[in-house]
Design an enzyme around this catalytic site. Structure first.
Site: not given
Ligand code: 13P
Ligand code: ZN
Length: 272
Positions: A115, A139, A141, A169, A210
């Protein structure tokens, strides 16, 4: 000074550990980057090397010559504090902002996250709109944010107001709201372009089915923003799972009252 003794590297690794502990980084899920200050890179210069120039996969001329500490592709967050020299690294951008080279870390032939285009394009936008203050792009998940992308309409207003309504909050922590990006193939320039557009207006971009990207001035603020959004999402998931009618919530007028009291500029057009 060694990179791993520097405050910015310690803060980075601590944040990675905390994110893993929250359950936001299954396997290699998620990535983190920090735009390093000039004085910070000067302090660790003796510990740097010069790798070969490689293509970023995007053009970020406003970041030319800058250095970033960033997680590696395929690396597991749970291993970052155990093997930092393999799992993370420092990269330098060239004068065009189109190529990077590895200056530290990524041992054993590792490389920056897939990314990288999204991280750098987000940094470029955020550097501009924050007058250089914003330094962290994160980033992850988180399960509840992702779950909501299956049942809420994928628009900025719905996500923002639903989250604001869950905890007082929220309107204080993200008065500008959150943006939403439709499902797209990860790791590509197109999703990076779409996300950086959202980042012009918001500090958080939810990626449908995602995860989420957030940005902040420092590790605490970026982590705290993601934590607050995911907590509100968790409450919403619980409330929706009860299958009961919502009898009462925080109303638009009450959100206005919070904004007034805490002196934040709320995104008025999203309110009733
Ligand atoms: P990477 O292992 O390349 O950082 O990818 C993980 C991810 O969350 C892709 O969106
Ligand atoms: Zn990801």
């Amino acid at each position: 000074m060694k990179v791993l003794d520097a405050d910015f590297a310690r803060g980075f690794i601590r944040m990675a550990d905390d994110g893993y502990a929250m359950g936001w980084h299954e396997r290699n899920g998620g990535n983190l980057s920090y735009r390093i200050r000039e004085n910070e890179i000067d302090m660790v210069r003796d510990d740097l090397k010069e790798g070969e120039w490689k293509k970023v996969g995007a053009s970020v001329p406003d970041l030319a010559g800058e250095y970033f500490l960033i997680t590696g592709t395929g690396k597991f967050f749970r291993n970052i504090s155990l093997k930092p020299e393999e799992c993370i690294g420092i990269i330098e951008l060239d004068d065009s902002g189109e190529n990077y080279r590895i200056c530290w870390g990524f041992d054993e032939n590792n490389a920056p996250t897939s990314e990288l285009p999204s991280h750098l394009m987000n940094h470029e936008v955020k550097k501009k709109v924050s007058n250089g203050k914003n330094r962290v792009i994160y980033h992850a998940h988180p399960a509840n944010v992702i779950a909501l992308t299956f049942v809420l309409p994928l628009d900025d207003k719905t996500f923002t107001v639903k989250l604001w309504e869950m905890m007082s909050e929220c309107a204080i922590v993200f008065p500008k709201g959150v943006g939403v990006v439709d499902w797209m193939v990860p790791g590509k320039r197109d999703i990076a372009v779409a996300t950086s557009k959202v980042m012009e207006e918001y500090d958080a971009a939810i990626w449908a089915h995602h995860g989420i990207f957030v940005s902040g001035e420092d590790f605490d603020l970026a982590f705290g923003l993601l934590h607050t959004i995911e907590k509100a999402a968790e409450i919403l998931v619980k409330v929706m799972s009860m299958k009961a009618e919502i009898r009462q919530t925080i109303t638009s007028d009450e959100i206005r009252m919070i904004a007034k009291e805490f002196n934040v500029e709320i995104r008025e057009e999203f309110l009733d």
